[in-house]
Design an enzyme around this catalytic site. Sequence first.
Site, PDB file in Angstrom:
ATOM      1  N   GLY A   1      10.988 -29.131  -1.088  1.00 23.00           N
ATOM      2  CA  GLY A   1      10.717 -28.889  -2.494  1.00 23.00           C
ATOM      3  C   GLY A   1      11.511 -29.871  -3.337  1.00 23.00           C
ATOM      4  O   GLY A   1      11.880 -30.951  -2.871  1.00 23.00           O
ATOM      5  N   CYS A   2      11.781 -29.521  -4.578  1.00 22.78           N
ATOM      6  CA  CYS A   2      12.609 -30.377  -5.428  1.00 22.78           C
ATOM      7  C   CYS A   2      13.943 -30.587  -4.740  1.00 22.78           C
ATOM      8  O   CYS A   2      14.655 -29.633  -4.415  1.00 22.78           O
ATOM      9  CB  CYS A   2      12.809 -29.733  -6.797  1.00 22.78           C
ATOM     10  SG  CYS A   2      13.859 -30.695  -7.903  1.00 22.78           S
TER      11      CYS A   2
END
Length: 277
Positions: free
Chosen positions: A65-66
């Site tokens: 993810g981020c």
Amino acid sequence: MIATAMSTLLVLILSVFPEPIMAFTSPSRAAATGTARLAKNIGHVAARKNPSSLNAIKEATFGMGCFWEPAESLLKHPGVLATTVGYTGAPPNKPPPSYDTVCFGNDYVEAVRVVYDDTILDYTTLLDEFFDAQKPGLSRQYASIVFVDDTKSSEQQQAMEWKSTNVKTKVKRSDNLPYEIVEIEPLSKFYRAEEYHQRYWEKQRLRAAIAVVLLAGSSGAFDDLGGGAIGQFEVGGFAFDTICNGVFLVGAAWMILERLIARDVRELRSGDLIAEL
């Protein structure tokens, strides 16, 4: 009192943007720092005395993810020696990425490369830590992926067995994230992200604290210190609160500018991050 106040202000000015300045004035020096420098003194004196122990220092790459928060979270675990964030997962014919092309494309994945000591943290346990720390999204950019080195059959086998076992037992994370979301892909070229992405939250917390102090200074909160000496202090006709306001604006402008002009993405080959320790 005035000298102390001005010394403190100077420290704040120099602290607003030290990492980005280093990245642009000396890219080679910046590349050798970042998150890797946090591990320089963790167990490597012993490793140098016993060269065979260097075989236990390994790398792994994950789409989580981020990448800002997971990179910091993994670094807190015993056995994790360094992390760096970057982009990977694209086909071989794709040009080197930038943050913009990753955000608006559908090829590259935001990824975290991890250096770990296999005598403290084995690969299967690291996979567990990866799963717990990740924050995947719906797009390719934020996909949940274990990137395995296809030249190391044991790594690929361990990853597949890890996923299969957890899927069969129907284990889920506390927020009900299922193991089925994890993909296993061959490791491809990994590009270290722009310097402002490295240790992102660590730098932002510092900048936020500095911004609060500068905003307080610009509002006159310190004017009564030293019997009112701070409020009366001027440099070149500029009052203390004006100086604080100016430093704050310069720092804010730099944070915007560094995102616009940063182009210090570079390929990290296998072993490069280990070599930086």
